[in-house]
Design a protein around this motif. Structure first.
Motif, PDB file in Angstrom:
ATOM      1  N   LEU A   1       8.256  -1.897  -0.644  1.00  0.00           N
ATOM      2  CA  LEU A   1       7.554  -3.184  -0.408  1.00  0.00           C
ATOM      3  C   LEU A   1       7.845  -4.241  -1.229  1.00  0.00           C
ATOM      4  O   LEU A   1       8.313  -5.175  -0.869  1.00  0.00           O
ATOM      5  CB  LEU A   1       6.233  -2.971  -0.603  1.00  0.00           C
ATOM      6  N   ALA A   2       8.331  -3.899  -2.307  1.00  0.00           N
ATOM      7  CA  ALA A   2       8.888  -4.876  -3.341  1.00  0.00           C
ATOM      8  C   ALA A   2      10.188  -5.497  -3.046  1.00  0.00           C
ATOM      9  O   ALA A   2      10.382  -6.626  -3.041  1.00  0.00           O
ATOM     10  CB  ALA A   2       9.018  -4.186  -4.788  1.00  0.00           C
TER      11      ALA A   2
ATOM     12  N   ALA B   1      16.070 -18.347  -4.208  1.00  0.00           N
ATOM     13  CA  ALA B   1      17.241 -17.579  -4.673  1.00  0.00           C
ATOM     14  C   ALA B   1      16.743 -16.339  -5.501  1.00  0.00           C
ATOM     15  O   ALA B   1      16.016 -16.370  -6.425  1.00  0.00           O
ATOM     16  CB  ALA B   1      17.835 -18.541  -5.623  1.00  0.00           C
ATOM     17  N   VAL B   2      17.025 -15.382  -4.948  1.00  0.00           N
ATOM     18  CA  VAL B   2      16.783 -13.972  -5.563  1.00  0.00           C
ATOM     19  C   VAL B   2      17.967 -13.033  -5.821  1.00  0.00           C
ATOM     20  O   VAL B   2      18.803 -12.872  -4.783  1.00  0.00           O
ATOM     21  CB  VAL B   2      15.852 -13.195  -4.729  1.00  0.00           C
TER      22      VAL B   2
ATOM     23  N   VAL C   1      13.464  -9.718  -0.406  1.00  0.00           N
ATOM     24  CA  VAL C   1      14.353 -10.102   0.433  1.00  0.00           C
ATOM     25  C   VAL C   1      13.746 -11.361   1.532  1.00  0.00           C
ATOM     26  O   VAL C   1      14.425 -12.318   1.774  1.00  0.00           O
ATOM     27  CB  VAL C   1      14.909  -8.890   1.289  1.00  0.00           C
ATOM     28  N   ARG C   2      12.525 -10.919   1.703  1.00  0.00           N
ATOM     29  CA  ARG C   2      11.927 -11.782   2.824  1.00  0.00           C
ATOM     30  C   ARG C   2      11.774 -13.523   2.005  1.00  0.00           C
ATOM     31  O   ARG C   2      11.746 -14.358   2.749  1.00  0.00           O
ATOM     32  CB  ARG C   2      10.506 -11.424   3.194  1.00  0.00           C
TER      33      ARG C   2
ATOM     34  N   VAL D   1      16.179  -7.792  -7.776  1.00  0.00           N
ATOM     35  CA  VAL D   1      15.552  -6.825  -6.622  1.00  0.00           C
ATOM     36  C   VAL D   1      15.731  -5.471  -7.328  1.00  0.00           C
ATOM     37  O   VAL D   1      14.872  -4.765  -7.261  1.00  0.00           O
ATOM     38  CB  VAL D   1      16.624  -6.920  -5.228  1.00  0.00           C
ATOM     39  N   ASP D   2      16.883  -4.929  -7.898  1.00  0.00           N
ATOM     40  CA  ASP D   2      16.773  -3.768  -8.738  1.00  0.00           C
ATOM     41  C   ASP D   2      15.825  -3.543  -9.760  1.00  0.00           C
ATOM     42  O   ASP D   2      15.315  -2.468  -9.766  1.00  0.00           O
ATOM     43  CB  ASP D   2      18.359  -3.438  -8.971  1.00  0.00           C
ATOM     44  N   LEU D   3      15.801  -4.584 -10.374  1.00  0.00           N
ATOM     45  CA  LEU D   3      14.775  -4.503 -11.697  1.00  0.00           C
ATOM     46  C   LEU D   3      13.352  -4.512 -11.159  1.00  0.00           C
ATOM     47  O   LEU D   3      12.548  -3.895 -11.787  1.00  0.00           O
ATOM     48  CB  LEU D   3      15.136  -5.518 -12.586  1.00  0.00           C
ATOM     49  N   THR D   4      13.172  -5.306 -10.080  1.00  0.00           N
ATOM     50  CA  THR D   4      11.621  -5.139  -9.639  1.00  0.00           C
ATOM     51  C   THR D   4      11.404  -3.923  -9.076  1.00  0.00           C
ATOM     52  O   THR D   4      10.105  -3.217  -9.238  1.00  0.00           O
ATOM     53  CB  THR D   4      11.759  -6.168  -8.658  1.00  0.00           C
TER      54      THR D   4
END
Length: 158
Positions: free
Chosen positions: A36-37, A51-52, A42-43, A57-60
């Motif tokens: 989900l995270a 900007a992500v 990504v969405r 993403v990995d840390l989240t």
């Protein structure tokens, strides 16, 4: 998955760039929460142009995994995962039913296990545990851009 503050069909809340979900007590909740995270980030990148970085993403995913694992181990009942974009961070909040303050243990490289909270505090820009009437809310903020390092500093009053 349902948007934060809304009981609709599970789409992102475009006004707040937030999403939340109640997770069951079974063993699939950690993988579900991580997915989900990642999907949320990504969405918001694709749909809303936020900007992500891949690192964010990995840390989240890591922070979500640690917080959901901890809540699942120590709190009875369902958990609530909330994600929202706040300035240049993603704010991750896990709410559970255990009204107990979390404390990070002193660093001990010889200790096997129980390093999750240390890891979260090391990678988060800010961190807070807030006792609530029916449990607690654990919140961590992760920078969306590369290069930012975690400080684990306390969050201000929301």
């Amino acid at each position: 998955m349902e948007p934060a503050g809304n009981n609709s069909d599970g789409e992102l809340n475009p006004r707040h760039l937030a999403v939340s979900v109640t997770l069951s007590g079974d063993g699939t909740r950690i993988a579900e929460a991580r997915d989900l995270a990642a999907d949320f980030l990504v969405r918001v990148g694709k749909v809303h142009g936020v900007a992500v970085s891949a690192r964010a993403v990995d840390l989240t995913r890591l922070v979500v995994s640690e917080l959901v694992t901890n809540a699942g181990r120590h709190a009875p009942g369902p958990l609530r995962l909330e994600l929202r974009i706040l300035d240049d961070t993603v704010e991750v909040t896990v709410r559970d039913t255990a009204r107990v303050q979390l404390l990070a243990r002193p660093v001990d490289p010889r200790r096997v296990g129980q390093h999750g909270l240390e890891i979260v505090m090391a990678v988060a820009q800010a961190f807070q545990v807030r006792l609530e009437p029916h449990g607690k809310a654990v919140t961590a903020r992760i920078a969306l851009a590369d290069g930012a390092r975690g400080t684990g500093s306390p969050l201000g009053t929301p």
